[in-house]
Scaffold this motif. Structure first.
Motif, mmCIF file in Angstrom:
data_model
loop_
_atom_site.group_PDB
_atom_site.id
_atom_site.type_symbol
_atom_site.label_atom_id
_atom_site.label_comp_id
_atom_site.label_asym_id
_atom_site.label_seq_id
_atom_site.Cartn_x
_atom_site.Cartn_y
_atom_site.Cartn_z
ATOM 1 N N ASP A 1 29.089 35.404 39.074
ATOM 2 C CA ASP A 1 29.473 36.575 40.180
ATOM 3 C C ASP A 1 31.191 37.251 39.717
ATOM 4 O O ASP A 1 31.836 36.243 39.380
ATOM 5 C CB ASP A 1 29.892 35.935 41.611
ATOM 6 C CG ASP A 1 28.389 35.913 42.072
ATOM 7 O OD1 ASP A 1 27.683 36.645 41.963
ATOM 8 O OD2 ASP A 1 28.111 34.675 42.750
ATOM 9 N N ILE A 2 31.476 38.442 39.842
ATOM 10 C CA ILE A 2 32.576 38.624 39.263
ATOM 11 C C ILE A 2 33.450 39.020 40.560
ATOM 12 O O ILE A 2 32.949 39.630 41.558
ATOM 13 C CB ILE A 2 32.491 40.156 38.580
ATOM 14 C CG1 ILE A 2 31.763 39.651 37.386
ATOM 15 C CG2 ILE A 2 33.877 40.482 38.339
ATOM 16 C CD1 ILE A 2 31.420 41.144 36.548
ATOM 17 N N PHE A 3 34.583 38.512 40.631
ATOM 18 C CA PHE A 3 35.686 38.920 41.842
ATOM 19 C C PHE A 3 36.905 39.334 41.133
ATOM 20 O O PHE A 3 37.242 39.199 40.111
ATOM 21 C CB PHE A 3 36.113 37.425 42.553
ATOM 22 C CG PHE A 3 34.676 36.716 42.972
ATOM 23 C CD1 PHE A 3 34.240 36.864 44.249
ATOM 24 C CD2 PHE A 3 34.132 35.476 42.273
ATOM 25 C CE1 PHE A 3 33.287 36.173 44.709
ATOM 26 C CE2 PHE A 3 33.145 35.095 42.813
ATOM 27 C CZ PHE A 3 32.571 35.233 43.978
ATOM 28 N N GLY A 4 37.549 40.274 42.190
ATOM 29 C CA GLY A 4 38.741 40.852 41.625
ATOM 30 C C GLY A 4 39.023 41.818 42.765
ATOM 31 O O GLY A 4 38.473 42.096 43.975
ATOM 32 N N ARG A 5 40.226 42.468 42.555
ATOM 33 C CA ARG A 5 40.642 43.410 43.381
ATOM 34 C C ARG A 5 40.977 44.645 42.634
ATOM 35 O O ARG A 5 41.602 44.602 41.630
ATOM 36 C CB ARG A 5 42.067 42.803 44.141
ATOM 37 C CG ARG A 5 41.898 41.653 45.077
ATOM 38 C CD ARG A 5 42.967 41.669 46.105
ATOM 39 N NE ARG A 5 42.695 40.128 46.950
ATOM 40 C CZ ARG A 5 41.897 40.448 47.800
ATOM 41 N NH1 ARG A 5 41.389 41.347 48.490
ATOM 42 N NH2 ARG A 5 41.791 39.089 48.642
ATOM 43 N N ILE A 6 40.610 45.913 43.352
ATOM 44 C CA ILE A 6 41.018 47.122 42.764
ATOM 45 C C ILE A 6 41.818 47.972 43.919
ATOM 46 O O ILE A 6 41.447 48.220 44.954
ATOM 47 C CB ILE A 6 39.543 47.791 42.323
ATOM 48 C CG1 ILE A 6 38.768 46.870 41.390
ATOM 49 C CG2 ILE A 6 39.784 48.941 41.661
ATOM 50 C CD1 ILE A 6 37.396 47.322 41.252
ATOM 51 N N TYR A 7 43.062 48.642 43.097
ATOM 52 C CA TYR A 7 43.721 49.286 43.827
ATOM 53 C C TYR A 7 43.813 50.799 43.203
ATOM 54 O O TYR A 7 43.677 50.910 41.983
ATOM 55 C CB TYR A 7 45.181 48.695 43.967
ATOM 56 C CG TYR A 7 45.279 47.301 44.535
ATOM 57 C CD1 TYR A 7 45.263 47.211 45.919
ATOM 58 C CD2 TYR A 7 45.307 46.338 43.792
ATOM 59 C CE1 TYR A 7 45.511 46.134 46.437
ATOM 60 C CE2 TYR A 7 45.095 45.053 44.367
ATOM 61 C CZ TYR A 7 45.210 44.868 45.418
ATOM 62 O OH TYR A 7 45.288 43.671 46.195
#
Length: 142
Positions: A79-85
């Protein structure tokens, strides 16, 4: 007294047999993601794109990078986790850090890509932050 000894002996035997026939443990393996970048999707992938759960117009992007599997075994279903702004530092995906998955990550460093949809009203350039992945050392049954 003899009966107690028999019960202990049988219990030990069952314990040993159970250990010998138990399935392998599927441990969660951390995957380091680096060299993150993104580009617009090819026209055939982005046509008619809408954001999840709505009919709002969306822009399609492909996030690319390197996935580093430091273990000596392939990792599955990472699973890929991250934040995109967006350009205004507003989150692109509200209340969502799981962005997708990688089916298989071989040992060592390999390329990965992930398709995302971003609401059309959010300005670019996008900022990719805190990306990481985690998967299993064996296939997970579906």
């Amino acid at each position: 007294m003899r009966r107690g000894f028999t019960v202990i002996l049988i219990t030990c035997f069952i314990g040993i047999v159970t250990c010998l026939w138990s399935p392998p443990a599927l441990a969660l393996t951390q995957i380091k993601l680096s060299n993150l970048n993104y580009h617009e999707c090819p026209q055939e992938l982005s046509e008619g794109a809408v954001t999840s759960g709505t009919t709002m117009a969306a822009n399609c992007f492909i996030v690319t990078g390197k996935a580093e599997n430091a273990s000596n075994k392939p990792v599955y279903d990472a699973d890929i986790f991250g934040r995109i702004y967006d350009a205004n530092n507003e989150p692109v995906m509200q209340n969502r850090t799981r962005l997708g998955s990688i089916a298989e990550v071989p040992p060592g460093t390999s390329d990965f890509e992930l398709r995302i949809s971003v609401p059309a009203n959010q300005p670019t350039p996008l900022k990719l932050k805190q990306f990481k992945a985690a998967g299993f050392s064996g296939q997970v049954r579906r």
